[in-house]
Write a protein that holds these residues in place. Structure first.
Motif: not given
Length: 254
Positions: A212-215, A195-199, A231-235
């Motif tokens: 925000k941190a990924s859920v 699934c996608m990390p964000y809407d 999380a390292y990539l999605l700074q």
């Protein structure tokens, strides 16, 4: 008829699968210059053709030749793939071992591009093709170009919102190479969760969610080292986000 006759003379036959040979299959991307949008024909298509002629990497789709047929029609003959990451995700997430292998190939291709000062700017699951044996082939360089220096491309919004870095969505000067790295973080999240990390239904609100941190859903098991790597990539801050060289070093020494 003109098109088919010319292609037949060069050894190709139009159909669902085009030009199957002894060692490989090829696909033909058809571009009708007369019907395509003006910006695509005069801006994005020339860039894509220039880049496709330049790049040579095992994990980037290889173009065999460009054929101009009749008036205004361009046929790009390239190696064929059987599916892409988007279609894989419609079925399920990818097991972590296989995901690491595929993602390493994606990183290798993007690292090659960045070393040659080329940015893709539209990295997403649909643009990650897979061969019959699950070998990665990056494709679609319509938004790609040579990056001469940050923030040269700061005023250019391109790509898909769901994979776009926050600085791009916010319309501030951005480093296009760090943009590619963010997109890789989204791709990896999708690979291991399905699934996608964000809407992305509201693009204006998207940067707030990206802070925000990924859920991770309860029914999806993602090991902590993988979560930390995503999380390292999605700074959110580009200055904190790694370069593709750093990502490559981390991957191949872990």
């Amino acid at each position: 008829m003109c098109t088919e006759k010319v292609l037949r003379g060069m050894g190709y036959k139009l159909g669902v699968t085009i030009g199957e040979g002894s060692y490989s299959k090829v696909a033909i991307k058809i571009v009708d210059r007369k019907k395509a949008p003006h910006d695509f024909v005069h801006k994005f298509l020339p860039r894509e053709l220039t880049l496709l002629r330049e790049v040579r990497h095992d994990n980037i789709v290889h173009v065999h030749e460009f054929i101009e047929v009749c008036i205004g029609q361009l046929y790009i003959v390239m190696e064929a793939a059987t599916t892409d990451l988007q279609k894989i995700q419609e079925v399920n997430s990818i097991p972590i071992g296989q995901a690491k292998t595929m993602f390493s190939q994606i990183v290798s291709a993007v690292n090659y591009l960045h070393q040659h000062n080329i940015v893709h700017r539209d990295m997403k699951c649909e643009n990650v093709l897979l061969t019959w044996d699950n070998k990665v082939k990056i494709t679609d360089f319509g938004f790609g170009r040579f990056a001469m220096g940050y923030p040269e491309l700061s005023s250019t919004y391109c790509g898909s919102a769901a994979y776009a870095a926050p600085e791009v969505l916010l319309g501030v000067p951005y480093d296009p190479k760090k943009y590619d790295v963010w997109s890789l973080g989204v791709i990896l999240y999708v690979m291991v969760t399905g699934c996608m990390p964000y809407d992305d239904s509201n693009v204006r609100k998207l940067p707030r969610a990206q802070r925000k941190a990924s859920v991770y859903l309860d029914d999806v098991t993602v090991e902590e080292p993988c979560q930390l790597f995503i999380a390292y990539l999605l700074q959110f801050s580009p200055s904190s986000r790694p370069t593709i060289q750093q990502v490559s070093t981390f991957l191949f020494h872990s």
